[in-house]
Write a protein that holds these residues in place. Sequence first.
Motif, PDB file in Angstrom:
ATOM      1  N   GLN A  29     -18.107  -8.916   5.484  1.00  0.00           N
ATOM      2  CA  GLN A  29     -16.991  -7.999   5.252  1.00  0.00           C
ATOM      3  C   GLN A  29     -15.755  -8.689   4.683  1.00  0.00           C
ATOM      4  OE1 GLN A  29     -18.856  -7.957   8.194  1.00  0.00           O
ATOM      5  NE2 GLN A  29     -20.026  -6.263   7.311  1.00  0.00           N
ATOM      6  N   THR A  30     -15.752 -10.013   4.666  1.00  0.00           N
ATOM      7  CA  THR A  30     -14.606 -10.761   4.147  1.00  0.00           C
ATOM      8  C   THR A  30     -14.794 -11.049   2.662  1.00  0.00           C
ATOM      9  OG1 THR A  30     -14.234 -11.825   6.294  1.00  0.00           O
ATOM     10  CG2 THR A  30     -13.248 -12.876   4.369  1.00  0.00           C
ATOM     11  N   SER A  31     -13.778 -10.756   1.878  1.00  0.00           N
ATOM     12  CA  SER A  31     -13.835 -11.000   0.437  1.00  0.00           C
ATOM     13  C   SER A  31     -12.980 -12.217   0.072  1.00  0.00           C
ATOM     14  CB  SER A  31     -13.309  -9.782  -0.332  1.00  0.00           C
ATOM     15  OG  SER A  31     -11.928  -9.611  -0.083  1.00  0.00           O
ATOM     16  N   ILE A  32     -13.189 -12.730  -1.117  1.00  0.00           N
ATOM     17  CA  ILE A  32     -12.342 -13.811  -1.622  1.00  0.00           C
ATOM     18  C   ILE A  32     -10.890 -13.346  -1.662  1.00  0.00           C
ATOM     19  CG2 ILE A  32     -11.759 -15.202  -3.650  1.00  0.00           C
ATOM     20  CD1 ILE A  32     -14.106 -16.333  -2.217  1.00  0.00           C
ATOM     21  N   SER A  33     -10.664 -12.087  -2.021  1.00  0.00           N
ATOM     22  CA  SER A  33      -9.301 -11.544  -2.054  1.00  0.00           C
ATOM     23  C   SER A  33      -8.653 -11.603  -0.674  1.00  0.00           C
ATOM     24  CB  SER A  33      -9.318 -10.102  -2.563  1.00  0.00           C
ATOM     25  OG  SER A  33      -9.753 -10.044  -3.901  1.00  0.00           O
ATOM     26  N   ASP A  34      -9.429 -11.320   0.380  1.00  0.00           N
ATOM     27  CA  ASP A  34      -8.912 -11.418   1.748  1.00  0.00           C
ATOM     28  C   ASP A  34      -8.467 -12.847   2.045  1.00  0.00           C
ATOM     29  OD1 ASP A  34      -9.463  -8.734   2.357  1.00  0.00           O
ATOM     30  OD2 ASP A  34     -11.516  -9.214   2.967  1.00  0.00           O
ATOM     31  N   ILE A  35      -9.277 -13.803   1.629  1.00  0.00           N
ATOM     32  CA  ILE A  35      -8.958 -15.216   1.880  1.00  0.00           C
ATOM     33  C   ILE A  35      -7.707 -15.612   1.110  1.00  0.00           C
ATOM     34  CG2 ILE A  35      -9.784 -17.592   1.618  1.00  0.00           C
ATOM     35  CD1 ILE A  35     -12.656 -16.440   1.967  1.00  0.00           C
ATOM     36  N   VAL A  36      -7.639 -15.228  -0.166  1.00  0.00           N
ATOM     37  CA  VAL A  36      -6.477 -15.563  -0.989  1.00  0.00           C
ATOM     38  C   VAL A  36      -5.196 -14.993  -0.379  1.00  0.00           C
ATOM     39  CG1 VAL A  36      -5.381 -15.199  -3.246  1.00  0.00           C
ATOM     40  CG2 VAL A  36      -7.812 -15.762  -3.124  1.00  0.00           C
ATOM     41  N   ALA A  37      -5.284 -13.790   0.179  1.00  0.00           N
ATOM     42  CA  ALA A  37      -4.109 -13.131   0.752  1.00  0.00           C
ATOM     43  C   ALA A  37      -3.507 -13.918   1.917  1.00  0.00           C
ATOM     44  CB  ALA A  37      -4.474 -11.724   1.216  1.00  0.00           C
ATOM     45  N   GLY A  38      -4.307 -14.750   2.564  1.00  0.00           N
ATOM     46  CA  GLY A  38      -3.813 -15.522   3.701  1.00  0.00           C
ATOM     47  C   GLY A  38      -3.456 -16.947   3.382  1.00  0.00           C
ATOM     48  N   LEU A  39      -3.325 -17.266   2.094  1.00  0.00           N
ATOM     49  CA  LEU A  39      -3.187 -18.672   1.691  1.00  0.00           C
ATOM     50  C   LEU A  39      -1.775 -19.085   1.287  1.00  0.00           C
ATOM     51  CD1 LEU A  39      -6.497 -19.255  -0.299  1.00  0.00           C
ATOM     52  CD2 LEU A  39      -5.902 -20.014   2.008  1.00  0.00           C
ATOM     53  N   ASP A  40      -0.772 -18.469   1.857  1.00  0.00           N
ATOM     54  CA  ASP A  40       0.603 -18.929   1.656  1.00  0.00           C
ATOM     55  C   ASP A  40       0.974 -19.030   0.180  1.00  0.00           C
ATOM     56  OD1 ASP A  40       3.128 -19.838   2.467  1.00  0.00           O
ATOM     57  OD2 ASP A  40       2.530 -21.939   2.373  1.00  0.00           O
ATOM     58  N   GLY A  41       0.519 -18.059  -0.611  1.00  0.00           N
ATOM     59  CA  GLY A  41       0.901 -18.040  -2.022  1.00  0.00           C
ATOM     60  C   GLY A  41      -0.042 -18.770  -2.952  1.00  0.00           C
ATOM     61  N   LEU A  42      -1.056 -19.433  -2.418  1.00  0.00           N
ATOM     62  CA  LEU A  42      -2.036 -20.084  -3.287  1.00  0.00           C
ATOM     63  C   LEU A  42      -2.853 -19.014  -4.019  1.00  0.00           C
ATOM     64  CD1 LEU A  42      -3.310 -22.921  -0.934  1.00  0.00           C
ATOM     65  CD2 LEU A  42      -1.745 -23.153  -2.858  1.00  0.00           C
ATOM     66  N   THR A  43      -3.346 -19.365  -5.184  1.00  0.00           N
ATOM     67  CA  THR A  43      -4.001 -18.381  -6.043  1.00  0.00           C
ATOM     68  C   THR A  43      -5.519 -18.386  -5.875  1.00  0.00           C
ATOM     69  OG1 THR A  43      -4.276 -19.950  -7.864  1.00  0.00           O
ATOM     70  CG2 THR A  43      -2.182 -18.733  -7.758  1.00  0.00           C
ATOM     71  N   ARG A  44      -6.123 -17.351  -6.438  1.00  0.00           N
ATOM     72  CA  ARG A  44      -7.581 -17.282  -6.482  1.00  0.00           C
ATOM     73  C   ARG A  44      -8.149 -18.497  -7.220  1.00  0.00           C
ATOM     74  NH1 ARG A  44     -11.510 -12.961  -6.400  1.00  0.00           N
ATOM     75  NH2 ARG A  44      -9.804 -11.591  -5.798  1.00  0.00           N
TER      76      ARG A  44
END
Length: 224
Positions: A29-44
């Motif tokens: 259920q976790t997407s790459i977009s979900d991970i990116v959203a939690g990365l303190d401004g780091l990009t995809r």
Amino acid sequence: MKKKYTAKEVRNLILDTASVLFIEKGYEQTSISDIVAGLDGLTRGAVYHHFESKYHIIVGIAKRFIPEQELLDSIDKRNDLSGLGKIQTILLESMFNEDITKSTVISLSLLKDPIFTSIYNAQMCEVFVPILERYINAGNADGSITVPQSAQMAEVVILLTSTWFIQTLFPNTAESFFEKLKTAQYVLKVSGIDVLSDEVCSTIVQKITGNNKQQEGASDEKNL
């Protein structure tokens, strides 16, 4: 982005963030977009610079439970250890190495997830079977081990010291853990490869019970 990160910090941030999301939402259920959203401004792009896909991220999390190559190399170079001694040292480092403990504390709950445990087991076998096979052959030569079929026995060691203790596959209580430890000790000893010697088992028990007491003490302090 709030701060500049080193490459290692970026990699660790991705793995930590993904671990939390995989625990909370599940891997599927976790997407790459979900991970990116939690990365303190780091990009995809930063994610894909370090990991080809979400699958490679969860593999990266599993690899954190395995000693780094530098540590494995340092054990390999130790002339004071027999073949058996090197296996025992790797086991204890895998369980209690401070760097491994720090990097995996966020991910421990993933060991209850069947997808993660299958990947974890695959990584353990991929890394450790060739190493253990080599040390079993060395132990057969130096007399510290007496077993046939070194490759298959390497797999047995992993099964009895790692896979058998995974909560998802074989649920444990504190009591059953120590009973299983004694059983694994017996099976390996009668097989001619005493990885879980009395000394090693004593070290495991002392460290686990000591850590539990520290955690209970910390909890008591918070409640004061």
